[in-house]
Write a protein that holds these residues in place. Structure first.
Motif, PDB file in Angstrom:
ATOM      1  N   ALA A  34       0.830  -1.210   0.000  1.00  0.00           N
ATOM      2  CA  ALA A  34       0.000   0.000   0.000  1.00  0.00           C
ATOM      3  C   ALA A  34       0.862   1.256   0.000  1.00  0.00           C
ATOM      4  N   TRP A  59       2.755   1.425  -3.478  1.00  0.00           N
ATOM      5  CA  TRP A  59       1.911   1.530  -4.659  1.00  0.00           C
ATOM      6  C   TRP A  59       1.004   2.763  -4.640  1.00  0.00           C
ATOM      7  N   ILE A  60       0.551   3.152  -3.429  1.00  0.00           N
ATOM      8  CA  ILE A  60      -0.445   4.223  -3.336  1.00  0.00           C
ATOM      9  C   ILE A  60       0.071   5.425  -2.538  1.00  0.00           C
ATOM     10  N   VAL A  76       1.389   9.074  -4.200  1.00  0.00           N
ATOM     11  CA  VAL A  76       0.479  10.199  -3.968  1.00  0.00           C
ATOM     12  C   VAL A  76       1.179  11.292  -3.172  1.00  0.00           C
TER      13      VAL A  76
END
Length: 270
Positions: free
Chosen positions: A190, A193-194, A198
């Motif tokens: 998480a 990847w995110i 972000v």
């Protein structure tokens, strides 16, 4: 054969005697080919459209680098997961005790795991590049582009192998520092990847953040591969040189694996 070499072979055997390795091998090979085809289609189409494709590579060399390394976005998540599972499964199934009884020196065990993960990362890197270069070269040639016009493409391909090994070491550290294997796997993926991509986008929107953003792991990976579109977005941001990106990503791997090794050496094992 010395004890350290035997320990490395034992760590490699732990992966290659399970079904996990060939399942991931197929995934890495196919994802490399699929992303290469996707990137080739998107970037060549953007180049034809002109101004709307401003974020696309403008030379054949830059285009080839972005196409050939597109699958590494998935590849390094997979090797990150392998790194977590390498140590997490031992703690979860309590086989770590038998490992340390077989090789009493814990530092030797951990350095063997590090060496094995670098080999595993390079192995999956070869598979990813085989799919990406094979499919990408055909796609680029069909569109009238020269896939090997830039000699630095070979440096990018070589560094791709190191990238996957370094992300595996980051996973190793995460698997030790987060005691629960499932939690370690979910949190690591998480974040990589995110959350971290972000965060990079948010930082790039501020003046002070623009100086921090290039040092995040995914941005360092993009810089290391010398691609302008190697992350999960196409936003133009400041980028380190390839060697600086390599040093930054290596530092992340050394810190994570080092902290994990330090904790393992000092912790009580039941």
């Amino acid at each position: 054969m010395n004890l350290w070499t035997r320990a490395v072979r034992a760590e490699l055997r732990k992966l290659f005697t399970t079904r996990l390795w060939w399942g991931m091998a197929i995934a890495v090979l196919l994802s490399g080919a699929a992303f290469a085809l996707l990137f080739a289609f998107v970037f060549t189409s953007a180049a034809v459209e002109g101004p709307q494709g401003a974020g696309a590579p403008t030379t054949d060399g830059a285009l080839a680098k972005s196409v050939f390394t597109g699958g590494l976005q998935i590849g390094y998540l997979l090797t990150l997961s392998v790194g977590v599972l390498t140590i997490g499964s031992e703690y979860r199934h309590q086989t770590i005790t038998a490992t340390f009884l077989a090789v009493p020196r814990r530092v030797r065990v951990m350095t063997a795991k590090v060496a094995a993960l670098l080999v595993i990362g390079a192995f999956y890197g070869v598979l990813s590049l085989a799919g990406a270069v094979g499919a990408g070269s055909l796609a680029l040639s069909a569109k009238g582009h020269a896939p090997f016009a830039d000699s630095t493409i070979w440096r990018t391909l070589a560094l791709s192998l190191l990238v996957l090994g370094l992300w595996a070491l980051i996973g190793l550290g995460a698997g030790i520092l987060i005691p629960n294997q499932v939690a370690a796997l979910l949190i690591s993926v998480a974040v990589a990847w995110i959350v971290e991509p972000v965060l990079g986008l948010v930082l790039a929107l501020t003046d002070w953040g623009k100086s921090v953003s290039p040092y995040l792991p995914s941005r360092a990976t993009t810089a290391m591969l010398d691609t302008s579109t190697g992350g999960f977005d196409n936003q133009p941001v400041a980028q380190l040189s390839w060697w600086a990106g390599a040093l930054v990503l290596t530092a992340y791997a050394v810190v994570m694996a080092g902290l994990g090794t330090w904790r393992t050496v000092r912790a009580d094992i039941s």
